[in-house]
Design a protein around this motif. Sequence first.
Motif, PDB file in Angstrom:
ATOM      1  N   GLY A   1       0.810  -1.240  -0.085  1.00  0.00           N
ATOM      2  CA  GLY A   1      -0.043  -0.095  -0.153  1.00  0.00           C
ATOM      3  C   GLY A   1       0.902   1.323   0.044  1.00  0.00           C
ATOM      4  O   GLY A   1       0.372   2.462   0.095  1.00  0.00           O
ATOM      5  N   VAL A   2       2.135   0.976  -0.043  1.00  0.00           N
ATOM      6  CA  VAL A   2       3.018   2.108   0.022  1.00  0.00           C
ATOM      7  C   VAL A   2       3.653   2.368  -1.233  1.00  0.00           C
ATOM      8  O   VAL A   2       4.346   1.335  -1.608  1.00  0.00           O
ATOM      9  N   GLU A   3       3.589   3.407  -1.903  1.00  0.00           N
ATOM     10  CA  GLU A   3       4.443   3.482  -3.233  1.00  0.00           C
ATOM     11  C   GLU A   3       5.966   3.793  -3.038  1.00  0.00           C
ATOM     12  O   GLU A   3       6.192   4.387  -1.989  1.00  0.00           O
ATOM     13  N   LEU A   4       6.849   3.240  -3.965  1.00  0.00           N
ATOM     14  CA  LEU A   4       8.373   3.640  -3.763  1.00  0.00           C
ATOM     15  C   LEU A   4       8.518   5.148  -3.587  1.00  0.00           C
ATOM     16  O   LEU A   4       9.459   5.624  -2.574  1.00  0.00           O
ATOM     17  N   LYS A   5       8.091   5.889  -4.178  1.00  0.00           N
ATOM     18  CA  LYS A   5       7.941   7.430  -4.301  1.00  0.00           C
ATOM     19  C   LYS A   5       7.632   7.957  -2.800  1.00  0.00           C
ATOM     20  O   LYS A   5       8.491   8.616  -2.252  1.00  0.00           O
ATOM     21  N   GLU A   6       6.596   7.340  -2.225  1.00  0.00           N
ATOM     22  CA  GLU A   6       6.329   7.778  -0.874  1.00  0.00           C
ATOM     23  C   GLU A   6       7.267   7.240   0.116  1.00  0.00           C
ATOM     24  O   GLU A   6       7.538   7.979   0.994  1.00  0.00           O
ATOM     25  N   ALA A   7       7.654   6.230  -0.133  1.00  0.00           N
ATOM     26  CA  ALA A   7       8.649   5.480   0.847  1.00  0.00           C
ATOM     27  C   ALA A   7       9.996   6.063   0.849  1.00  0.00           C
ATOM     28  O   ALA A   7      10.746   6.085   1.805  1.00  0.00           O
ATOM     29  N   THR A   8      10.210   7.099  -0.084  1.00  0.00           N
ATOM     30  CA  THR A   8      11.748   7.715  -0.245  1.00  0.00           C
ATOM     31  C   THR A   8      11.719   8.746   0.852  1.00  0.00           C
ATOM     32  O   THR A   8      12.675   8.911   1.115  1.00  0.00           O
ATOM     33  N   PHE A   9      10.661   8.705   1.337  1.00  0.00           N
ATOM     34  CA  PHE A   9      10.442  10.027   2.593  1.00  0.00           C
ATOM     35  C   PHE A   9      10.715   9.403   4.053  1.00  0.00           C
ATOM     36  O   PHE A   9      10.602  10.070   4.813  1.00  0.00           O
TER      37      PHE A   9
END
Length: 419
Positions: free
Chosen positions: A135-143
């Motif tokens: 449920g977490v996109e890579l772009k979101e996880a980058t933060f």
Amino acid sequence: EQQISVYLNKMKMVPYAIGVRNAYSAISVGTEKTTVSKKQDSSLIKRLLNKENVKKGYAMVREKGLKHTLQIVKKTSTPILVPLGYSTAGRVIVVGKNVTNFTPGDMVACAGGGYATHAEIVEIPKNLACKIPKGVELKEATFATLGAIALQGIRRTNATLGETVVVTGLGILGQFTCQMLSAAGMRVIGIDLLDERLKIAKANGADLVLNPEKSDIEKEVAKFTADVGADAVIICAGTASTEPVHQGMRISRKKGRIIIVGAVGMELDRSLMYQKELDFFISTSYGPGRYDLKYEKDGIDYPIGYVRWTENRNMKAFLELIASKKIEIKDLIQHEFSIEEAPEAYATIREKTPLGIVFKYEADPSKFKTIKRKTVLVTEKAPKDHLKTAIIGAGSFAKGKHIPNLLKVPSFVNPPIIL
């Protein structure tokens, strides 16, 4: 990727580390803006302020003269290059021999200055990486790293349900802080000089937002808290001024807490703290484990029974908040650049004050460009009574001592320098 894995293994990858192919890396706007905005002569200034260098310079002036000394100083004052970035996300491609909690193919968020840098391939100690939940996109996880910094600041407040917490500075860290406080049931007041940031914080759950240039902060906080004052103030601003700290003291209740997350001035007014008996806390980066080489580099974790929230566990908690939709990340990511567009990205943070910025890396290995390097030997005949030399590595000492001395020797041809 098989070639990369073989390469990393041949390079004797740290046993407690993993190799990760980055998909995204986040620009820490405050930190990196400061870094890239430094003048090129900063290294020269630092050298001139060093007492030992001053003594050496004075001796050289007496021996060689002022002109020669200035030439040497100019040649040897090469700026030190520092890798940027400390928050990335990507896919594991190889694991160290002592790593048991990751396997190739895992999608992970990574942290660490000098580790999770703006690069296609990074080597990350296992305690500075965590798996990305569904449920977490890579772009979101980058933060995740930046989120962990904000979360550690909240933990330092020891805030309880229903308390009023003021967040000063609504950059990316302040925005994360407001959202998590709101999700935890706190009454949240956000303070910033930019109306755009105030609107975003309000839309994401802040109960009250204030611009110091348009509102009487002390009066508004007193009104919101029924003249009690804020239970805690988290300062996420970045400024040389001490005013954010003093303002926090003025709007706090008696025995309130001040938590410093950002880099701010620290010329504190004791009377403000003393009269209210305020507690003053510094929040260190992502949490316990930060700057401990045994934890970060050697992979030795702290027992959860004694240290509940480490930097790694803070990262995991932040990602779980994204997965459960308790906090919103996407509307905070305002710019996306390819790594080839790095100059444009840094021009953006120099000229503006954006929130989230990411670099995107090529996901398809077949599209990666192969960089071919070759060494070209250029031969040149030297007179029979002369010697030719080549210097590999021309650091400060070589440029300041060896090369000038070689040039004075009649039997030497001017040496080429190979850097």
